[in-house]
Design a protein around this motif. Sequence first.
Motif, PDB file in Angstrom:
ATOM      1  N   UNK A  75       0.818  -1.165   0.056  1.00  0.00           N
ATOM      2  CA  UNK A  75       0.076   0.032   0.061  1.00  0.00           C
ATOM      3  C   UNK A  75       0.961   1.334  -0.081  1.00  0.00           C
ATOM      4  N   UNK A  76       1.715   1.126   0.745  1.00  0.00           N
ATOM      5  CA  UNK A  76       2.791   2.546   1.130  1.00  0.00           C
ATOM      6  C   UNK A  76       3.690   2.712  -0.343  1.00  0.00           C
ATOM      7  N   UNK A  77       4.105   1.530  -0.897  1.00  0.00           N
ATOM      8  CA  UNK A  77       5.145   1.675  -1.916  1.00  0.00           C
ATOM      9  C   UNK A  77       4.530   1.937  -3.225  1.00  0.00           C
ATOM     10  N   UNK A  78       3.320   1.491  -3.387  1.00  0.00           N
ATOM     11  CA  UNK A  78       2.383   1.435  -4.836  1.00  0.00           C
ATOM     12  C   UNK A  78       1.606   2.791  -4.951  1.00  0.00           C
ATOM     13  N   UNK A  79       1.725   3.083  -6.318  1.00  0.00           N
ATOM     14  CA  UNK A  79       1.063   4.342  -6.495  1.00  0.00           C
ATOM     15  C   UNK A  79      -0.247   3.910  -7.627  1.00  0.00           C
ATOM     16  N   UNK A  80      -0.272   2.803  -7.970  1.00  0.00           N
ATOM     17  CA  UNK A  80      -1.552   2.337  -8.623  1.00  0.00           C
ATOM     18  C   UNK A  80      -1.974   0.942  -8.117  1.00  0.00           C
ATOM     19  N   UNK A  81      -3.107   0.502  -8.438  1.00  0.00           N
ATOM     20  CA  UNK A  81      -3.548  -0.819  -7.784  1.00  0.00           C
ATOM     21  C   UNK A  81      -2.839  -1.801  -8.135  1.00  0.00           C
ATOM     22  N   UNK A  82      -2.635  -2.940  -7.087  1.00  0.00           N
ATOM     23  CA  UNK A  82      -1.719  -4.024  -7.211  1.00  0.00           C
ATOM     24  C   UNK A  82      -2.494  -5.184  -7.095  1.00  0.00           C
ATOM     25  N   UNK A  83      -2.395  -6.299  -7.875  1.00  0.00           N
ATOM     26  CA  UNK A  83      -3.295  -7.412  -7.812  1.00  0.00           C
ATOM     27  C   UNK A  83      -3.073  -8.431  -6.355  1.00  0.00           C
ATOM     28  N   UNK A  88      -5.021  -9.393  -0.462  1.00  0.00           N
ATOM     29  CA  UNK A  88      -4.512  -8.980   0.759  1.00  0.00           C
ATOM     30  C   UNK A  88      -5.433  -8.249   1.480  1.00  0.00           C
ATOM     31  N   UNK A  89      -5.676  -6.915   0.916  1.00  0.00           N
ATOM     32  CA  UNK A  89      -6.659  -5.988   1.511  1.00  0.00           C
ATOM     33  C   UNK A  89      -7.329  -5.026   0.383  1.00  0.00           C
ATOM     34  N   UNK A  90      -8.401  -5.796  -0.216  1.00  0.00           N
ATOM     35  CA  UNK A  90      -9.177  -4.793  -1.079  1.00  0.00           C
ATOM     36  C   UNK A  90      -9.445  -3.260  -0.805  1.00  0.00           C
ATOM     37  N   UNK A  91      -9.705  -2.953   0.527  1.00  0.00           N
ATOM     38  CA  UNK A  91      -9.827  -1.565   0.918  1.00  0.00           C
ATOM     39  C   UNK A  91      -8.818  -0.673   0.687  1.00  0.00           C
ATOM     40  N   UNK A  92      -7.518  -1.267   1.144  1.00  0.00           N
ATOM     41  CA  UNK A  92      -6.434  -0.529   1.025  1.00  0.00           C
ATOM     42  C   UNK A  92      -6.235  -0.274  -0.596  1.00  0.00           C
ATOM     43  N   UNK A  93      -6.169  -1.454  -1.228  1.00  0.00           N
ATOM     44  CA  UNK A  93      -6.098  -1.382  -2.764  1.00  0.00           C
ATOM     45  C   UNK A  93      -6.865  -0.201  -3.500  1.00  0.00           C
ATOM     46  N   UNK A  94      -8.148   0.304  -2.975  1.00  0.00           N
ATOM     47  CA  UNK A  94      -8.741   1.076  -3.425  1.00  0.00           C
ATOM     48  C   UNK A  94      -8.485   2.619  -3.216  1.00  0.00           C
ATOM     49  N   UNK A  95      -7.587   2.622  -2.117  1.00  0.00           N
ATOM     50  CA  UNK A  95      -7.010   4.021  -1.848  1.00  0.00           C
ATOM     51  C   UNK A  95      -5.481   4.010  -2.012  1.00  0.00           C
ATOM     52  N   UNK A  96      -5.049   3.343  -2.968  1.00  0.00           N
ATOM     53  CA  UNK A  96      -3.494   3.395  -3.273  1.00  0.00           C
ATOM     54  C   UNK A  96      -3.223   4.663  -4.062  1.00  0.00           C
TER      55      UNK A  96
END
Length: 157
Positions: A75-83, A88-96
């Motif tokens: 979540x911290x290192x990504x700037x776009x959604x990650x599979x 692991x955490x769809x909620x965090x992925x939506x806020x990436x």
Amino acid sequence: MSRFYSHINTAVKLIGSYKTGSPLHLQLKDFFAKEKKYGSKDRKMIARLCYAYFRVAAAFNNKVSTEKIIANSLFLISTEPDPYLELLDPELNSKVTLPFKQKLDLSGIELNGLFPLYNDLGKDVDTSGYIASLLKQPDVFIRIRPGKASAVENQLN
């Protein structure tokens, strides 16, 4: 999708068996030498998950599961959604795509927890900027051999 679960499980297994004192890349190399079933892309993704874990593990003090630490790191290192983060955490992925400061607040960790030796940095160093830069993967790393700098510059130009 099942290979993503396999990658995550393998990364968790490797992290659990990691022996301090030995560089992670050597343990990964030994593991993959024994486990021939992993292809190049598999090895890269599993190594990425392991390195992601160790980037932020110190900030959690073993209070949460390995999967949660990997999710927060992605979540911290990504700037776009990650599979992997999606699994692991769809909620965090939506806020990436949020700004880094907001992502840090959502993850619930202190910036100084990511780099415990922040007090040892010089007075001229922007501590928060430096620590945040540790989570950003550089676009390219080029090692230039001594005496070859002009040749490399010419080739790049």
